[in-house]
Design an enzyme around this catalytic site. Structure first.
Site, PDB file in Angstrom:
ATOM      1  N   LYS A 142       0.778  -1.302  -0.142  1.00 50.39           N
ATOM      2  CA  LYS A 142       0.091  -0.155  -0.102  1.00 50.39           C
ATOM      3  C   LYS A 142       0.779   1.118  -0.157  1.00 50.39           C
ATOM      4  O   LYS A 142       2.082   1.211   0.525  1.00 50.39           O
ATOM      5  CB  LYS A 142      -0.915   0.020   1.246  1.00 50.39           C
ATOM      6  CG  LYS A 142      -2.117   0.885   1.180  1.00 50.39           C
ATOM      7  CD  LYS A 142      -3.063   0.030   0.133  1.00 50.39           C
ATOM      8  CE  LYS A 142      -4.317   0.924   0.061  1.00 50.39           C
ATOM      9  NZ  LYS A 142      -5.488  -0.042  -0.482  1.00 50.39           N
TER      10      LYS A 142
HETATM   11  P1  NAD Z   1     -12.822   7.733  -3.496  1.00 51.80           P
HETATM   12  O1  NAD Z   1     -11.648   8.867  -3.207  1.00 51.80           O
HETATM   13  O2  NAD Z   1     -12.966   7.531  -4.929  1.00 51.80           O
HETATM   14  O3  NAD Z   1     -14.056   7.930  -2.641  1.00 51.80           O
HETATM   15  C1  NAD Z   1     -14.085   8.008  -1.403  1.00 51.80           C
HETATM   16  C2  NAD Z   1     -15.365   8.517  -1.070  1.00 51.80           C
HETATM   17  O4  NAD Z   1     -15.714   8.472   0.738  1.00 51.80           O
HETATM   18  C3  NAD Z   1     -15.871   9.970  -1.320  1.00 51.80           C
HETATM   19  O5  NAD Z   1     -17.381   9.971  -1.890  1.00 51.80           O
HETATM   20  C4  NAD Z   1     -15.568  10.824  -0.324  1.00 51.80           C
HETATM   21  O6  NAD Z   1     -16.385  12.171  -0.130  1.00 51.80           O
HETATM   22  C5  NAD Z   1     -15.826   9.900   1.024  1.00 51.80           C
HETATM   23  N1  NAD Z   1     -15.297  10.117   2.447  1.00 51.80           N
HETATM   24  C6  NAD Z   1     -13.982  10.343   2.662  1.00 51.80           C
HETATM   25  N2  NAD Z   1     -14.227  10.587   3.856  1.00 51.80           N
HETATM   26  C7  NAD Z   1     -15.198  10.273   4.390  1.00 51.80           C
HETATM   27  C8  NAD Z   1     -15.857  10.221   5.755  1.00 51.80           C
HETATM   28  N3  NAD Z   1     -15.133  10.455   6.846  1.00 51.80           N
HETATM   29  N4  NAD Z   1     -17.255  10.052   5.908  1.00 51.80           N
HETATM   30  C9  NAD Z   1     -18.076   9.653   4.811  1.00 51.80           C
HETATM   31  N5  NAD Z   1     -17.518   9.748   3.465  1.00 51.80           N
HETATM   32  C10 NAD Z   1     -16.221  10.058   3.241  1.00 51.80           C
HETATM   33  O7  NAD Z   1     -12.099   6.274  -3.074  1.00 51.80           O
HETATM   34  P2  NAD Z   1     -12.648   4.890  -3.257  1.00 51.80           P
HETATM   35  O8  NAD Z   1     -11.698   4.322  -4.275  1.00 51.80           O
HETATM   36  O9  NAD Z   1     -14.091   4.887  -3.597  1.00 51.80           O
HETATM   37  O10 NAD Z   1     -12.262   3.951  -2.066  1.00 51.80           O
HETATM   38  C11 NAD Z   1     -13.066   4.045  -0.905  1.00 51.80           C
HETATM   39  C12 NAD Z   1     -12.715   2.967   0.066  1.00 51.80           C
HETATM   40  O11 NAD Z   1     -12.763   1.593  -0.488  1.00 51.80           O
HETATM   41  C13 NAD Z   1     -11.496   3.080   0.563  1.00 51.80           C
HETATM   42  O12 NAD Z   1     -11.311   2.441   1.918  1.00 51.80           O
HETATM   43  C14 NAD Z   1     -10.307   2.148  -0.144  1.00 51.80           C
HETATM   44  O13 NAD Z   1      -9.394   1.644   0.419  1.00 51.80           O
HETATM   45  C15 NAD Z   1     -11.221   1.216  -0.427  1.00 51.80           C
HETATM   46  N6  NAD Z   1     -11.001   0.313  -1.749  1.00 51.80           N
HETATM   47  C16 NAD Z   1     -11.058   0.983  -2.829  1.00 51.80           C
HETATM   48  C17 NAD Z   1     -10.815   0.037  -4.148  1.00 51.80           C
HETATM   49  C18 NAD Z   1     -10.829   0.700  -5.479  1.00 51.80           C
HETATM   50  O14 NAD Z   1     -10.613   0.079  -6.284  1.00 51.80           O
HETATM   51  N7  NAD Z   1     -10.991   2.045  -5.517  1.00 51.80           N
HETATM   52  C19 NAD Z   1     -10.708  -1.240  -3.852  1.00 51.80           C
HETATM   53  C20 NAD Z   1     -10.591  -2.039  -2.583  1.00 51.80           C
HETATM   54  C21 NAD Z   1     -10.972  -1.165  -1.450  1.00 51.80           C
END
Ligand code: NAD
Length: 452
Positions: A142
């Site tokens: 990561k």
């Molecule tokens: P992103 O940046 O596209 O979206 C994050 C979202 O969460 C946004 O809408 C943001 O406004 C919101 N957010 C941030 N802080 C917040 C809070 N305190 N309360 C409520 N909402 C909040 O990120 P993403 O890629 O969608 O990733 C989201 C989660 O999924 C992360 O934990 C990431 O590690 C996990 N994840 C992502 C992927 C991927 O393919 N992108 C894969 C596996 C896991």
């Protein structure tokens, strides 16, 4: 109970000193003081989960110690020129590679104001378990930069990404470590990472990152893979619980890549999305929100706030709305012992990494909530990233229907295997998933032995 793993043949008979006792607190001067390097709530939770399962499995003691800490950690500080040319900020970046024995390492890059070494290390460990669970040829990694990307101009974001990539030239690469998007990063950021790496190497290297735009060797359906993969488990979960999905109420906390596309997939499956939240606020409508309109709204306005035909509620309230399925898809540690007993969902499908603390997990378990753990629920992203890496190495690209079908098959096979282990071992899905994953890594490490 799982059968004990065989002990490392070379170490059999040798005295094994238990340097870190399970559950021993990290206190100054104690033998566990070195844990301080990684100190963060998420890392403590990741270790607590690992300790629990290692004990249940009777994991080899040497391996137990080996797997508690990442194999390689890179911390960089670098200058970053802001708009206006004369202001130069110093920012901190990280890349943590937890297990190097399974193949190259793989894991996302997050740009967020609270990124720190402990958080990144915990997420790298989760990636090890996730890739092992899905049977992918990677160890976990990561990365991150401690910065708020929402405050950056496009040019600043590009400069930051390129400098961060340049700082990591010695540790990333298609056979070393392959970054992907995560919180605060996206396809464009991956395109800049790929371009920077390629400029340094002297030729185009698409396989150095995944989650790229398809025009640069990205896989079709990668962007949707995490959300879609998560929702592809709903029919099996609902079937197991004897629950109807048609009209089931879904709440989604986090409306970025994972949350918005999971919401869309859930709606397409016939569920009713009743509440969603982003970092600023939430919106709710018990009759159901139109997810396509929400996605259009947020791509234009950047935030959910002000969306018509919905009631404004707080982000925290979205976690507690009356619903059948809750998808935490934002940041870690949002379901805690303070709010776990107010979660009303029957299923919690963890789109985010580490959204549920260890204490909260126990409360949910006792309340009979069916938690589909992060390392299974959001594994669609890394699985599609694996597809992308394979296609880039072969220069042979699959169609969308091939990609989606293979993703669904791998996700559902993993779910079925985990469910069977959980029934057989009488444990929850998280423990079952971790048992399967840790066993695979432990076997590989034992077979490779200790060098020299
Ligand atoms: P992103 O940046 O596209 O979206 C994050 C979202 O969460 C946004 O809408 C943001 O406004 C919101 N957010 C941030 N802080 C917040 C809070 N305190 N309360 C409520 N909402 C909040 O990120 P993403 O890629 O969608 O990733 C989201 C989660 O999924 C992360 O934990 C990431 O590690 C996990 N994840 C992502 C992927 C991927 O393919 N992108 C894969 C596996 C896991």
């Amino acid at each position: 109970m799982l059968t004990r793993l065989p002990r490392c043949a070379e170490c059999a008979g040798l005295p094994v000193r238990l340097r870190v006792k399970v559950d021993e607190p990290t206190t100054p001067g104690s033998q566990t003081e070195h844990l301080r390097e990684w100190e963060s709530p998420l890392y403590r939770d990741a270790l607590a989960q690992f300790d629990l399962i290692a004990r249940k499995m009777g994991l080899d003691e040497n391996l137990y110690h080996r797997l508690r800490f990442p194999q390689r950690t890179t911390i960089v500080s670098f200058p970053f020129r802001r708009e206006g040319y004369f202001k130069v900020d110093t920012v901190f970046g990280y890349r943590v590679q937890h297990v190097l024995s399974m193949g190259p390492t793989k894991g996302g890059v997050r740009f967020a104001p609270d990124v720190n070494l402990g958080e990144v290390a915990a997420l790298a460990m989760l990636m090890t378990w996730k890739t092992a669970l899905m049977g992918l040829p990677f160890g976990g990694a990561k990365g991150g930069v401690r910065i708020n990307p929402r405050e950056l101009s496009r040019a600043e974001l590009q400069r930051l990404t390129r400098r961060y990539t340049a700082e990591l030239m010695n540790v990333i690469g298609p056979q070393r470590d392959i970054p992907a998007p995560d919180l605060g990063t996206n396809e464009q950021v991956m395109a800049w990472m790929m371009d920077t790496y390629s400029q340094h190497i002297g030729y185009t290297v698409p396989a150095v990152v995944t989650g790229k735009p398809p025009a640069l060797g990205g896989s079709v359906a990668r962007r949707e893979a995490t959300g879609r993969g998560l929702v592809s488990l709903f029919p099996s979960a609902a079937n197991h619980l004897g629950m109807r999905l048609e009209g089931a109420r879904v709440a989604v906390h986090g409306f970025g890549n994972v949350g918005s596309l999971a919401a869309l997939a859930a709606q397409q499956l016939g569920c009713r999305v009743v509440a969603v939240a982003d970092y600023l606020s939430g919106v709710a409508n018990d009759k159901g929100l139109d997810v396509e309109s929400l996605i259009r709204w947020t791509s234009e306005k950047k935030v959910l706030q002000g969306f018509p035909e919905a009631d404004a509620i707080s982000g925290e309230a979205v976690l507690e709305v009356d619903c059948d399925i809750l998808i935490p898809a934002a940041v870690g540690g949002v379901i805690t012992k303070a709010n776990a007993d107010r979660i009303r969902a029957k299923i919690v499908a963890e789109g985010a990494n580490g959204p549920t603390t260890v204490e909260a997990d126990e409360i949910l378990r006792e309340a009979g909530v069916f938690v589909i753990p992060d390392i299974l629920a959001n594994a669609g992203g890394v699985t599609a990233s694996y597809f992308e890496w394979v296609q880039d190495l072969q220069n042979y690209f699959w169609t969308e229907s091939e990609t989606v079908a293979r993703l669904r098959e791998i996700m559902n096979r993993a779910f079925d295997e985990v469910l069977q282990i959980s029934i057989k071992e009488k444990v929850d899905l998280r423990s079952a998933a971790l048992m399967k994953a840790i066993r695979r890594v432990a076997e590989a490490k034992l077979m490779r032995g200790v060098y020299p």
